[in-house]
Design an enzyme around this catalytic site. Structure first.
Site, PDB file in Angstrom:
ATOM      1  N   ARG A  50       0.849  -1.182   0.000  1.00 44.74           N
ATOM      2  CA  ARG A  50       0.000   0.000   0.000  1.00 44.74           C
ATOM      3  C   ARG A  50       0.891   1.241   0.000  1.00 44.74           C
ATOM      4  NH1 ARG A  50      -4.122  -1.412   5.023  1.00 44.74           N
ATOM      5  NH2 ARG A  50      -4.996  -3.358   4.187  1.00 44.74           N
ATOM      6  N   ASP A  52       0.360   5.425   0.826  1.00 47.78           N
ATOM      7  CA  ASP A  52      -0.605   6.339   1.428  1.00 47.78           C
ATOM      8  C   ASP A  52      -1.062   7.391   0.425  1.00 47.78           C
ATOM      9  OD1 ASP A  52      -0.362   5.026   3.854  1.00 47.78           O
ATOM     10  OD2 ASP A  52       1.228   6.362   4.579  1.00 47.78           O
ATOM     11  N   TYR A 110      12.245   3.125  -0.396  1.00 51.60           N
ATOM     12  CA  TYR A 110      11.612   4.435  -0.540  1.00 51.60           C
ATOM     13  C   TYR A 110      12.673   5.530  -0.549  1.00 51.60           C
ATOM     14  CZ  TYR A 110       6.806   2.829   0.347  1.00 51.60           C
ATOM     15  OH  TYR A 110       5.578   2.226   0.257  1.00 51.60           O
ATOM     16  N   ARG A 195       7.443   8.681   6.410  1.00 51.68           N
ATOM     17  CA  ARG A 195       7.209  10.117   6.614  1.00 51.68           C
ATOM     18  C   ARG A 195       7.388  10.511   8.079  1.00 51.68           C
ATOM     19  NH1 ARG A 195       1.448  10.472   4.484  1.00 51.68           N
ATOM     20  NH2 ARG A 195       1.622  12.643   5.171  1.00 51.68           N
TER      21      ARG A 195
END
Length: 251
Positions: A50, A52, A110, A195
């Protein structure tokens, strides 16, 4: 029924993440509708994970099952005609039925992009941070992540996961042109995890938190002790790794 893998990318700005959810447009929903329309059959697509709301993916993988597709190259071409400009499919190939886009992924990487000066050409894909940052200290904080596996402090509250444990394989800050990039690789990630980590590391970089404080944030296992989550638009899923045999397709 055959199983196929898709390699795709998307700009997440217009979407409420990858996964289908009520009352919001998702990448999965748009992709499923386009594939179903092209193949004239109802198709369900399973993603490698997933992302966000607002998060981007340079490399994303998904699988689906359908009746045999005769010309995969033409299928990819036609699918890109149907898809909006912010989603692109690079490739599609047949795999064995036991291959799974999510469960067979061995790692995910990421990148988070920060710009140190206001730049209208980077405003859509990086986060502008004003003031000095101690990048050396931020890299020391990144090294602390390897000491832990429970990252509850960096997870969105009330998520439905069985464990908050993740194995971090890489974590570092480096410069790329005029951008400051945070790279992190792990076997899995929690919702909002990257994040929240970046937001907390910026506290270290600004001198508002020392390394002991950063370590304490992790050990508290409390989201309220961590820093503010940085904006989603500067976060990119850069890569997903799989066993090499998956890319060989079906003999």
């Amino acid at each position: 029924m055959n199983r196929y893998f898709l390699h795709l990318a998307y700009n997440g700005k217009a979407y409420h993440g990858w996964q289908i959810q009520p009352g919001a447009v998702s990448v999965q929903e748009v992709l499923e509708k386009c594939i179903s329309l092209k193949l004239k059959q109802t198709v369900s697509v399973t993603g490698c994970g997933r992302t966000d709301t607002g998060v981007n993916a340079r490399n994303f993988y998904a699988h689906f099952e359908c009746e045999p597709i005769d010309d995969l190259q033409n299928f990819v071409y036609q699918l890109n005609v149907f898809l909006p400009d912010d989603i692109v499919v690079f490739d599609c190939w047949q795999v064995y039925h036991h291959f799974h886009a999510r469960f067979d992924a061995t790692s995910r990487t990421y990148h988070y992009y920060i710009t140190r000066s206001k730049n209208p050409f980077h405003s859509h894909d990086s986060f502008y941070v004003y003031g000095n940052l101690d990048v050396e200290m931020m890299n020391e904080a990144a090294a602390i992540l390897f000491e832990y596996t429970d990252f509850t402090s960096f997870s969105k509250l009330h998520t439905q996961v069985k464990t908050n444990n993740c194995k971090i394989m890489e974590a570092r800050w480096y410069c790329e042109g005029d951008l400051l990039v945070f790279e992190i690789k792990a076997d899995r990630f929690l919702r909002n995890m990257v994040r929240a980590i970046v937001g907390t590391m910026l506290e270290v970089g600004k001198g508002k938190m020392d390394l002991d404080g950063f370590r304490a944030v992790i050990e508290h296992k409390d989201r309220c002790s961590a820093g503010t989550s940085v904006p989603a638009h500067a976060l990119f899923l850069e890569n997903v790794s799989y066993p090499t045999e998956l890319f060989k397709g079906v003999d």
